[in-house]
Design a protein around this motif. Structure first.
Motif, mmCIF file in Angstrom:
data_model
loop_
_atom_site.group_PDB
_atom_site.id
_atom_site.type_symbol
_atom_site.label_atom_id
_atom_site.label_comp_id
_atom_site.label_asym_id
_atom_site.label_seq_id
_atom_site.Cartn_x
_atom_site.Cartn_y
_atom_site.Cartn_z
ATOM 1 N N THR A 9 0.959 -1.111 -0.018
ATOM 2 C CA THR A 9 0.065 0.153 0.090
ATOM 3 C C THR A 9 0.897 1.145 0.061
ATOM 4 O O THR A 9 0.626 2.185 -0.705
ATOM 5 C CB THR A 9 -0.995 -0.165 1.244
ATOM 6 N N ASP B 160 2.119 1.962 -3.408
ATOM 7 C CA ASP B 160 1.008 2.452 -4.116
ATOM 8 C C ASP B 160 0.441 3.907 -3.789
ATOM 9 O O ASP B 160 -0.201 4.654 -4.497
ATOM 10 C CB ASP B 160 -0.175 1.615 -4.150
ATOM 11 N N GLY C 151 0.082 5.651 -7.062
ATOM 12 C CA GLY C 151 -1.270 4.943 -7.545
ATOM 13 C C GLY C 151 -2.406 5.436 -6.788
ATOM 14 O O GLY C 151 -2.646 6.329 -6.328
ATOM 15 N N SER D 113 -3.278 3.967 -3.856
ATOM 16 C CA SER D 113 -3.118 3.694 -2.354
ATOM 17 C C SER D 113 -3.924 2.323 -2.058
ATOM 18 O O SER D 113 -4.131 2.188 -0.827
ATOM 19 C CB SER D 113 -3.710 4.805 -1.594
ATOM 20 N N HIS E 60 -3.424 -0.846 -3.605
ATOM 21 C CA HIS E 60 -2.889 -2.111 -3.984
ATOM 22 C C HIS E 60 -2.645 -3.196 -3.060
ATOM 23 O O HIS E 60 -2.923 -4.505 -3.051
ATOM 24 C CB HIS E 60 -1.565 -2.015 -4.719
ATOM 25 N N SER F 126 -6.176 -4.603 -10.729
ATOM 26 C CA SER F 126 -5.241 -5.664 -10.487
ATOM 27 C C SER F 126 -5.924 -6.949 -10.446
ATOM 28 O O SER F 126 -5.115 -8.274 -10.890
ATOM 29 C CB SER F 126 -4.804 -5.581 -8.692
ATOM 30 N N ASP G 126 7.358 -0.418 -8.654
ATOM 31 C CA ASP G 126 6.149 -0.454 -9.033
ATOM 32 C C ASP G 126 5.281 -1.607 -7.906
ATOM 33 O O ASP G 126 5.895 -2.583 -7.877
ATOM 34 C CB ASP G 126 6.110 -1.017 -10.451
ATOM 35 N N PRO G 127 4.252 -1.283 -7.464
ATOM 36 C CA PRO G 127 3.588 -2.057 -6.661
ATOM 37 C C PRO G 127 3.080 -3.417 -7.453
ATOM 38 O O PRO G 127 3.227 -4.691 -6.751
ATOM 39 C CB PRO G 127 2.023 -1.403 -6.452
#
Length: 206
Positions: A27, A30, A34, A36, A38, A80, A185-186
């Motif tokens: 998280t 992300d 991103g 937040s 993931h 995802s 990258d997550p």
């Protein structure tokens, strides 16, 4: 290498353990490039897959992976669910009719999974996505003739860390442009845990 239904169940259970343990870390990755969510999505998704397959009766790895794929697609939100679901669905499809799955079939399955997720996400390498971990791992499998746990973990980890220096050009992270540089990258981090879990299962089965 002989990959069977029970190995697949252990693989998914180990992935779930890693997703639960690293939920906050994923998280945090992300949060900077991103949505937040993931870590929350992946931990929820893999907990649901374990709930689904635990206690089930499966004859083949393909059967297990099909349930995993469908659960991820239906329970994980955002990008995802469809992307990781596609990876496991392609593995399931490729392994259909095989019991056990040998090394070359497993390699072919990984390549089909990679091709499937690249097609689904319209992605290629160098865009700071999970493809940047799956692609070098698939190449590693293709260059070898047998499963090598240490090298798989090393390849996946290096690939994950390499995403730190990449400029994101795909997905939510692309909105951050140059600010995306300097962060792992997550999805690549989650993919690393997936291959680390696979290595542990196969190493333990020797």
């Amino acid at each position: 290498m002989e990959f069977q239904a029970q190995d697949t169940i252990q693989w998914i259970e180990k992935i779930n353990e890693k997703m639960q343990r690293n939920k906050e870390y994923l998280t945090s990755l992300d949060q900077v490039i991103g949505d937040s969510d993931h870590g929350i999505n992946m931990s929820r998704g893999f907990q649901e897959t374990v709930n689904k397959i635990s206690g089930g009766t499966y004859d083949t790895a393909s059967d297990v992976l099909k349930d995993v794929a469908m659960t991820l697609m239906s329970k994980v939100g955002g990008a995802s669910g469809p992307l990781f679901g596609t990876l496991f669905l392609k593995l399931s499809t490729t392994f259909k009719g095989m019991d056990p799955v040998d090394y070359h079939a497993f390699t072919n399955g990984l390549e089909e999974a990679l091709n499937g997720v690249m097609q689904r996400g319209k992605a290629t390498t160098g865009e700071k996505t999970l493809v940047d971990v799956w692609s070098p791992v698939v190449e590693h499998f293709k260059q070898e003739d047998e499963f090598q746990a240490d090298k798989i973990v090393e390849t996946a980890k290096t690939a994950m860390e390499n995403t730190k220096d990449m400029l994101a050009t795909k997905g939510r992270a692309a909105y951050f442009k140059e600010k995306s540089i300097g962060h792992i990258d997550p999805g690549s981090a989650s993919s690393y845990y997936i291959f680390e879990a696979l290595a542990e299962v196969m190493e333990g089965g020797k």
